[in-house]
Design a protein around this motif. Structure first.
Motif, PDB file in Angstrom:
ATOM      1  N   THR A  12       0.880  -1.301  -0.317  1.00  0.00           N
ATOM      2  CA  THR A  12       0.011  -0.005   0.112  1.00  0.00           C
ATOM      3  C   THR A  12       1.053   1.137  -0.114  1.00  0.00           C
ATOM      4  OG1 THR A  12      -1.436  -1.117   1.318  1.00  0.00           O
ATOM      5  CG2 THR A  12      -1.807   1.104   1.213  1.00  0.00           C
ATOM      6  N   CYS A  13       0.464   2.320  -0.808  1.00  0.00           N
ATOM      7  CA  CYS A  13       1.384   3.661  -0.846  1.00  0.00           C
ATOM      8  C   CYS A  13       1.169   4.241   0.583  1.00  0.00           C
ATOM      9  CB  CYS A  13       0.771   4.436  -1.665  1.00  0.00           C
ATOM     10  SG  CYS A  13       1.347   6.040  -1.909  1.00  0.00           S
ATOM     11  N   PRO A  14       2.401   4.763   0.968  1.00  0.00           N
ATOM     12  CA  PRO A  14       2.678   5.086   2.356  1.00  0.00           C
ATOM     13  C   PRO A  14       2.100   6.569   2.489  1.00  0.00           C
ATOM     14  CG  PRO A  14       4.644   5.296   1.312  1.00  0.00           C
ATOM     15  CD  PRO A  14       3.731   4.763   0.211  1.00  0.00           C
ATOM     16  N   TYR A  15       1.601   7.197   1.483  1.00  0.00           N
ATOM     17  CA  TYR A  15       1.336   8.747   1.540  1.00  0.00           C
ATOM     18  C   TYR A  15       0.052   8.975   2.051  1.00  0.00           C
ATOM     19  CZ  TYR A  15       5.857   9.300  -0.507  1.00  0.00           C
ATOM     20  OH  TYR A  15       7.127   9.104  -0.686  1.00  0.00           O
ATOM     21  N   CYS A  16      -0.818   9.436   1.304  1.00  0.00           N
ATOM     22  CA  CYS A  16      -2.165   9.877   1.809  1.00  0.00           C
ATOM     23  C   CYS A  16      -3.299   8.768   2.283  1.00  0.00           C
ATOM     24  CB  CYS A  16      -2.957  10.763   0.848  1.00  0.00           C
ATOM     25  SG  CYS A  16      -3.805  10.013  -0.632  1.00  0.00           S
ATOM     26  N   GLY A  17      -4.174   9.047   2.729  1.00  0.00           N
ATOM     27  CA  GLY A  17      -5.318   8.313   3.384  1.00  0.00           C
ATOM     28  C   GLY A  17      -6.251   7.597   2.273  1.00  0.00           C
ATOM     29  N   VAL A  18      -5.831   7.915   1.054  1.00  0.00           N
ATOM     30  CA  VAL A  18      -6.667   7.116   0.020  1.00  0.00           C
ATOM     31  C   VAL A  18      -6.196   5.505   0.156  1.00  0.00           C
ATOM     32  CG1 VAL A  18      -7.045   6.818  -2.617  1.00  0.00           C
ATOM     33  CG2 VAL A  18      -6.950   9.019  -1.371  1.00  0.00           C
ATOM     34  N   GLY A  19      -4.918   5.394   0.453  1.00  0.00           N
ATOM     35  CA  GLY A  19      -4.674   3.960   0.706  1.00  0.00           C
ATOM     36  C   GLY A  19      -4.607   3.069  -0.683  1.00  0.00           C
ATOM     37  N   CYS A  20      -3.880   3.752  -1.616  1.00  0.00           N
ATOM     38  CA  CYS A  20      -3.873   2.894  -2.917  1.00  0.00           C
ATOM     39  C   CYS A  20      -3.063   1.698  -2.931  1.00  0.00           C
ATOM     40  CB  CYS A  20      -3.224   3.766  -4.085  1.00  0.00           C
ATOM     41  SG  CYS A  20      -4.355   5.088  -4.216  1.00  0.00           S
ATOM     42  N   ARG A  46      -4.711   2.774 -10.537  1.00  0.00           N
ATOM     43  CA  ARG A  46      -4.365   4.281 -10.522  1.00  0.00           C
ATOM     44  C   ARG A  46      -3.224   4.548  -9.491  1.00  0.00           C
ATOM     45  NH1 ARG A  46     -10.306   5.094 -10.666  1.00  0.00           N
ATOM     46  NH2 ARG A  46     -11.004   5.836 -12.835  1.00  0.00           N
ATOM     47  N   LEU A  47      -2.509   5.432  -9.822  1.00  0.00           N
ATOM     48  CA  LEU A  47      -1.505   5.968  -8.925  1.00  0.00           C
ATOM     49  C   LEU A  47      -1.480   7.498  -9.086  1.00  0.00           C
ATOM     50  CD1 LEU A  47       1.546   3.607  -8.688  1.00  0.00           C
ATOM     51  CD2 LEU A  47      -0.438   3.788  -7.051  1.00  0.00           C
ATOM     52  N   CYS A  48      -1.224   8.507  -8.138  1.00  0.00           N
ATOM     53  CA  CYS A  48      -0.808   9.848  -8.445  1.00  0.00           C
ATOM     54  C   CYS A  48       0.434   9.974  -8.603  1.00  0.00           C
ATOM     55  CB  CYS A  48      -1.646  10.732  -7.244  1.00  0.00           C
ATOM     56  SG  CYS A  48      -0.488  10.712  -5.829  1.00  0.00           S
ATOM     57  N   SER A  49       1.211  11.008  -8.756  1.00  0.00           N
ATOM     58  CA  SER A  49       2.523  11.475  -8.891  1.00  0.00           C
ATOM     59  C   SER A  49       3.401  11.297  -7.694  1.00  0.00           C
ATOM     60  CB  SER A  49       2.564  13.107  -9.097  1.00  0.00           C
ATOM     61  OG  SER A  49       2.165  13.759  -8.108  1.00  0.00           O
ATOM     62  N   LYS A  50       2.841  11.264  -6.522  1.00  0.00           N
ATOM     63  CA  LYS A  50       3.673  10.502  -5.433  1.00  0.00           C
ATOM     64  C   LYS A  50       3.820   9.219  -5.327  1.00  0.00           C
ATOM     65  CE  LYS A  50       1.110  13.003  -2.337  1.00  0.00           C
ATOM     66  NZ  LYS A  50       0.299  13.932  -3.178  1.00  0.00           N
ATOM     67  N   GLY A  51       2.709   8.423  -5.643  1.00  0.00           N
ATOM     68  CA  GLY A  51       2.695   7.099  -5.523  1.00  0.00           C
ATOM     69  C   GLY A  51       3.467   6.457  -6.654  1.00  0.00           C
ATOM     70  N   ALA A  52       3.529   7.184  -7.755  1.00  0.00           N
ATOM     71  CA  ALA A  52       4.258   6.632  -9.203  1.00  0.00           C
ATOM     72  C   ALA A  52       5.764   6.919  -8.919  1.00  0.00           C
ATOM     73  CB  ALA A  52       3.670   7.500 -10.454  1.00  0.00           C
ATOM     74  N   CYS A 175      -4.633  16.717  -2.801  1.00  0.00           N
ATOM     75  CA  CYS A 175      -4.383  16.219  -1.590  1.00  0.00           C
ATOM     76  C   CYS A 175      -4.737  14.519  -1.561  1.00  0.00           C
ATOM     77  CB  CYS A 175      -5.096  16.794  -0.722  1.00  0.00           C
ATOM     78  SG  CYS A 175      -4.218  18.524  -0.335  1.00  0.00           S
ATOM     79  N   HIS A 176      -6.016  14.110  -2.432  1.00  0.00           N
ATOM     80  CA  HIS A 176      -6.316  12.737  -2.643  1.00  0.00           C
ATOM     81  C   HIS A 176      -6.679  12.414  -4.155  1.00  0.00           C
ATOM     82  CE1 HIS A 176      -7.340  14.207   1.769  1.00  0.00           C
ATOM     83  NE2 HIS A 176      -7.022  12.901   1.748  1.00  0.00           N
ATOM     84  N   PRO A 177      -5.408  12.580  -4.902  1.00  0.00           N
ATOM     85  CA  PRO A 177      -5.780  12.607  -6.174  1.00  0.00           C
ATOM     86  C   PRO A 177      -6.304  11.541  -6.850  1.00  0.00           C
ATOM     87  CG  PRO A 177      -3.596  13.106  -5.684  1.00  0.00           C
ATOM     88  CD  PRO A 177      -3.979  12.937  -4.524  1.00  0.00           C
ATOM     89  N   VAL A 178      -6.127  10.389  -6.220  1.00  0.00           N
ATOM     90  CA  VAL A 178      -6.700   9.115  -6.989  1.00  0.00           C
ATOM     91  C   VAL A 178      -8.346   9.410  -6.736  1.00  0.00           C
ATOM     92  CG1 VAL A 178      -6.838   6.535  -7.041  1.00  0.00           C
ATOM     93  CG2 VAL A 178      -4.648   7.669  -7.239  1.00  0.00           C
ATOM     94  N   LEU A 179      -8.717   9.812  -5.589  1.00  0.00           N
ATOM     95  CA  LEU A 179     -10.290   9.951  -5.407  1.00  0.00           C
ATOM     96  C   LEU A 179     -10.622  10.895  -6.274  1.00  0.00           C
ATOM     97  CD1 LEU A 179     -10.838   9.824  -1.659  1.00  0.00           C
ATOM     98  CD2 LEU A 179     -11.158   7.966  -3.188  1.00  0.00           C
TER      99      LEU A 179
HETATM  100 FE1  SF4 Z   1      -0.424   7.615  -2.672  1.00  0.00          FE
HETATM  101 FE2  SF4 Z   1      -1.457   9.464  -4.282  1.00  0.00          FE
HETATM  102 FE3  SF4 Z   1      -2.820   6.927  -3.743  1.00  0.00          FE
HETATM  103 FE4  SF4 Z   1      -2.513   9.125  -2.012  1.00  0.00          FE
HETATM  104  S1  SF4 Z   1      -3.616   9.048  -3.854  1.00  0.00           S
HETATM  105  S2  SF4 Z   1      -2.530   6.672  -1.517  1.00  0.00           S
HETATM  106  S3  SF4 Z   1      -0.305   9.457  -2.424  1.00  0.00           S
HETATM  107  S4  SF4 Z   1      -1.053   6.922  -4.958  1.00  0.00           S
END
Ligand code: SF4
Length: 695
Positions: A12-20, A46-52, A175-179
């Motif tokens: 799981t991605c360690p950044y935001c609360g979307v929890g991708c 999907r991933l956002c720039s931070k996750g990617a 702040c929650h780009p994938v959502l």
């Molecule tokens: Fe990670 Fe981006 Fe998904 Fe948040 S939206 S969990 S930062 S990939």
């Protein structure tokens, strides 16, 4: 497996609360290949720039590799014994409330559980609080007032099925780009309307049908007008109201409130109310613009009131949804990692709940009153009431309000321990003992995202140097403080099972949080655990809350809470004429410990700045790219000017990421006043007052 034939690991991605969900494959050179997990229910690939960019942030150049005591490298035995001895001695001399833990929504649930158990059950104090206090404490308090428990009723699927999504104090696009991507997909496929309620024109407004640029802090007045209009037009759900208490009082308070303080025109307010009322499938997503306020809890309840009055809750495509900033803010709430909560959503101040947890843990003592919330905790560090402090995976010398005072308080504390992955954060530099912890990609455990989905984080990289998992560090200190049996853990799976077994007791008290179906999960099943939304009992996994009209207050009804709009606590005036809003950037995370390692992410907005309106710039003689001195009685910063009408006249915006390490003159939280919501204790990070001058 992907096309390369090498195995991939789900995490799981360690950044935001979307929890991708992410799929990880070590590249054989100490790095990783990362891609979105197509099967994870939060992101479907999907991933956002931070996750990617995660693969760019796992290097070891910045890592703390060995324990340090008083700046000198040492072994684990020496460091841990020092921590146990100093905490034990302080407690022996001054009592359990003379020590504190300040922890983080970056911790995995198993780490959080052990920290909370050690402080509340075995040290015997409730002085454990978390940086999640700065993020969503007002949502917790609002949920508890309305529902009788900190239950998030909404799910991400509701966004896919809604006809109207209202974003309140949420720049979801950044702040929650994938959502936000899910929301844009819904807009494309079913024509979902989008309303953004935010004083600032953000990236989230680009795809919106309506932007309501209300005055800071006036959200309660707007939602009170909505509740009043629902009542006047007979749009309340009479059947569902039988499952609630307080409607008449809340309507009376709403009708007495004055929507003019929003600064919006009557036409704008009417258009919003009419759209909301005629659209049954409405989801209200809210975040820090609501929570980070001295009236944050009232704002949350003003939103929940409208959903409860219309019965638009717990059914597909409708309901309130609080989106958390951090990857595991929700897991922290579940284990009771706040100073005023108990494990498994039990209540610290309820003697029966307290007694049950104490018996389950076989704990020698339990506090019977809440501990110090974050702002009060650091005040107590500053005035010497807290004499030993353990800070875990967070950087309060940068991120707490009045950060200069917090930095000085930590520096003056008799004994400070910091567990982190880096030795060079502003806070780590102040530690007497520094403990090297494992980072994302190296540690194993679970996290819970904003819609109650529990996912695994899995270790795919070897821990560098002497780094250890947080649960193991905390458990070893617990054992060295004399609690061998209680902290005799061998694995995170063992801790997860204990947490699950404790949740059975919560279920017996009729609480919402129940993962008792995992109490007998064996190590192999834990290793392979797929994402699942709680509750999880022997007979049920996932599902919805509240559509049946059953809530968690005694008597089973929800409460519609009367609220009245209050302005921000700090007042603008001749000395400090500007209102300072702080927030995140799209491509950075917190104090940039990891995201700054990625050149790609750092290229987005590479230097600290302040946004101000063209009218204000003209009256101050400030031009684009000038340096601006921002100051108030708490601190000062020097920032690059950006002139934009995205902010309103009299308002400025500055990002919160830069630190003493990365840009010493841009620590913006030094200027944020430590004024808090009286119910939640959450600070008002978006409405301090400042003066500007050209530098
Ligand atoms: Fe990670 Fe981006 Fe998904 Fe948040 S939206 S969990 S930062 S990939």
């Amino acid at each position: 497996m992907d096309g390369s034939g090498l195995p991939e690991t789900r995490s799981t991605c360690p950044y935001c609360g979307v929890g991708c969900g992410v799929l990880l494959r070590p590249d054989g050179r100490g790095g990783l290949d990362v891609r979105g997990d197509p099967d994870h229910p939060a992101n479907f690939g999907r991933l956002c720039s931070k996750g990617a960019a995660l693969a760019e942030t796992v290097g070891q150049a910045h890592r703390l590799l060995a324990p340090r005591v008083d700046g000198r490298q040492t072994d684990w035995d020496t460091a841990l014994q020092q921590v146990a001895d100093r905490f034990s001695a302080t407690i022996g001399r001054h009592g359990p409330d003379s020590v504190a833990f300040y922890v983080s929504g970056q911790l995995l649930t198993e780490d959080y559980y052990v920290a909370n158990k050690l402080m509340k059950g075995f040290i015997g104090s409730a002085n454990i609080d978390t940086n999640s206090r700065l993020c969503m404490a007002s949502s917790v308090a609002g949920h508890k007032r309305a529902f009788g428990a900190d239950t998030v009723p909404g799910t991400y699927e509701d966004i896919d099925e809604a006809d109207l999504v209202v974003l309140v104090g949420s720049n979801l696009a950044w702040c929650h780009p994938v959502l936000y991507q899910r929301l844009l997909s819904a807009r494309k496929s079913r024509g979902t309307r989008i309303v953004v309620i935010d004083p600032r024109r953000t990236a989230s407004c680009d795809g919106a049908d309506m932007h309501l640029a209300l005055q800071p802090g006036s959200d309660v007045a707007l939602f009170n007008r909505l509740l009043g209009t629902i009542h006047e037009r007979g749009a309340a759900d009479a059947g569902f109201l039988s499952h609630t208490d307080g409607y008449d009082d809340a309507v009376a308070a709403a009708l007495a409130d004055d929507a003019a303080v929003t600064g919006l025109s009557s036409r704008q307010i009417e258009a919003f109310c009419a759209l909301w009322i005629r659209t049954e499938k409405v989801v209200t997503i809210y975040s820090q613009g609501v929570n980070q306020s001295t009236s944050g809890t009232d704002k949350v309840n003003a939103i929940l009131n409208c959903h409860l009055a219309t019965g638009r809750i717990g059914r597909p495509g409708m309901g309130p949804l609080s989106v958390t900033g951090q990857p595991n803010a929700m897991g922290g709430r579940e284990v009771g990692g706040l100073a005023n909560t108990l494990a498994c959503h039990l209540d610290l101040e309820n003697p029966d709940h307290r007694g049950a947890v104490r018996t389950f843990w076989d704990a020698p003592r339990m506090p019977d009153a809440p501990g110090l919330k974050a702002v009060d905790m650091f005040r107590a560090v500053g005035d010497g009431r807290i004499k030993a402090l353990w800070i875990i995976h967070t950087n309060p010398a940068v991120t707490m309000p009045e950060a200069d005072a917090v930095r000085d308080a930590i520096a003056g504390c008799e004994f400070t321990v910091v567990s982190d992955i880096s030795a060079t954060t502003d806070t780590a530099r102040l530690a007497d003992v520094l403990l090297p912890a494992t980072a994302w990609g190296e540690k194993d455990g679970t996290v819970t995202n904003s819609d109650r989905t529990i996912s695994r984080q899995r270790a795919v990289l070897a821990a560098p140097g002497a780094a250890r998992p947080d649960w193991a560090i905390l458990a070893e200190v617990g054992r060295r403080m004399g609690h061998d049996r209680a902290f005799d853990y061998d694995s995170p799976a063992e801790i997860f099972r204990e947490h699950a077994a404790l949740s059975r007791i919560a279920g017996q008290f009729g609480r919402d949080f129940d993962i008792s179906g995992f109490a007998d999960l064996d190590d192999r099943a834990y290793a392979g655990l797929a994402p699942v939304r709680w509750p999880v009992t022997r007979t049920r996994a996932g599902g919805r809350f509240f559509a049946d009209g059953r809530f968690f207050h005694a008597g089973g009804n929800a409460r519609i809470v009367p609220v009245t709009c209050r302005p921000p606590a700090a007042k603008t005036g001749p000395r400090y004429p500007f209102r300072l809003n702080t927030g995140r950037l799209r491509d950075q995370w917190h104090t940039m410990t990891r995201t700054a390692l990625s050149p790609r992410l750092s290229a987005h907005l590479p230097e600290p700045f302040i946004d101000l309106h063209p009218d204000d710039a003209q009256s101050l003689g400030i031009h684009a790219a000038d340096l601006v001195q921002v100051q108030n009685r708490h601190g000062q910063a020097i920032l690059r000017a950006r002139i934009t009408d995205a902010v309103q006249p009299g308002q400025v915006f500055a990002p919160m990421h830069w630190t003493g390490e990365t840009a010493p003159s841009a620590r913006i939280d030094a200027l944020v006043a430590a004024m808090t919501d009286p119910v939640s204790g959450q600070p008002e990070s978006k409405a301090s007052v400042v003066a500007l001058t050209r530098f």
